[in-house]
Motif scaffolding. Sequence first.
Motif, short mmCIF file in Angstrom:
data_model
loop_
_atom_site.label_atom_id
_atom_site.label_comp_id
_atom_site.label_asym_id
_atom_site.label_seq_id
_atom_site.Cartn_x
_atom_site.Cartn_y
_atom_site.Cartn_z
N ALA A 85 3.12 5.95 -2.83
CA ALA A 85 4.31 6.65 -3.32
C ALA A 85 4.27 6.79 -4.84
CB ALA A 85 5.56 5.91 -2.87
N GLN A 86 3.82 5.74 -5.54
CA GLN A 86 3.70 5.82 -7.00
C GLN A 86 2.71 6.89 -7.42
OE1 GLN A 86 2.65 1.80 -7.99
NE2 GLN A 86 4.78 1.19 -8.39
N GLU A 87 1.60 6.96 -6.72
CA GLU A 87 0.59 7.98 -7.05
C GLU A 87 1.12 9.38 -6.77
OE1 GLU A 87 -2.79 9.77 -8.46
OE2 GLU A 87 -2.08 7.72 -8.73
N LEU A 88 1.85 9.53 -5.67
CA LEU A 88 2.44 10.83 -5.36
C LEU A 88 3.48 11.23 -6.40
CD1 LEU A 88 2.78 10.49 -1.50
CD2 LEU A 88 1.24 12.03 -2.74
N ALA A 89 4.26 10.26 -6.87
CA ALA A 89 5.25 10.55 -7.92
C ALA A 89 4.54 10.95 -9.21
CB ALA A 89 6.14 9.33 -8.14
N LEU A 99 0.84 -1.20 0.00
CA LEU A 99 0.00 0.00 0.00
C LEU A 99 0.87 1.25 0.00
CD1 LEU A 99 -2.75 1.43 0.14
CD2 LEU A 99 -2.62 1.18 2.64
N ALA A 100 1.92 1.26 0.82
CA ALA A 100 2.83 2.41 0.87
C ALA A 100 3.47 2.66 -0.49
CB ALA A 100 3.89 2.20 1.95
N ALA A 101 3.85 1.58 -1.19
CA ALA A 101 4.45 1.72 -2.52
C ALA A 101 3.43 2.28 -3.51
CB ALA A 101 4.99 0.38 -3.00
N ARG A 102 2.18 1.82 -3.43
CA ARG A 102 1.14 2.35 -4.33
C ARG A 102 0.91 3.82 -4.08
NH1 ARG A 102 -3.50 -1.42 -2.99
NH2 ARG A 102 -4.72 0.29 -3.84
#
Length: 136
Positions: free
Chosen positions: A124-128, A119-122
């Motif tokens: 982070a991807q959305e924030l990027a 979830l944290a990676a998802r």
Amino acid sequence: MSANRRADLAARAARVAGAGVERPAETTEARFSAPAQPRDSAPAEVRKSAPAEARSTSHRPGAAPRTTPVRMTVELAPMEHRRLRRYCDQVADDIGAAQVAGAEVVRVLLGLLDGDSDLAARVAQELARSGGNRRR
């Protein structure tokens, strides 16, 4: 500014901050006369790749951790607010509560981010993808 004045101001600041411990004049003098160092001289890509545990959350080394709640204000678009309210109302019905606060949803999401690396990676991807700030 004289050394005595610096020591007096440092002692006052310590008392106001709740430390209640006066620093000796030589420690205060050394602290104020030291040349300013940049907070983090590492390149941005190195700072970003550092593990979260290694990053300091305080600008003051040795500072006591904050114990009082911190208020956060978030501006939502009207449709985002409506989606949040609908979610809160649905969850309240599902769990038999009179209501569920949007702030509580944020608190739960923070806990989930801590415990769920996928979830944290998802997130982070959305924030990027969005540049980290949709409100610019």
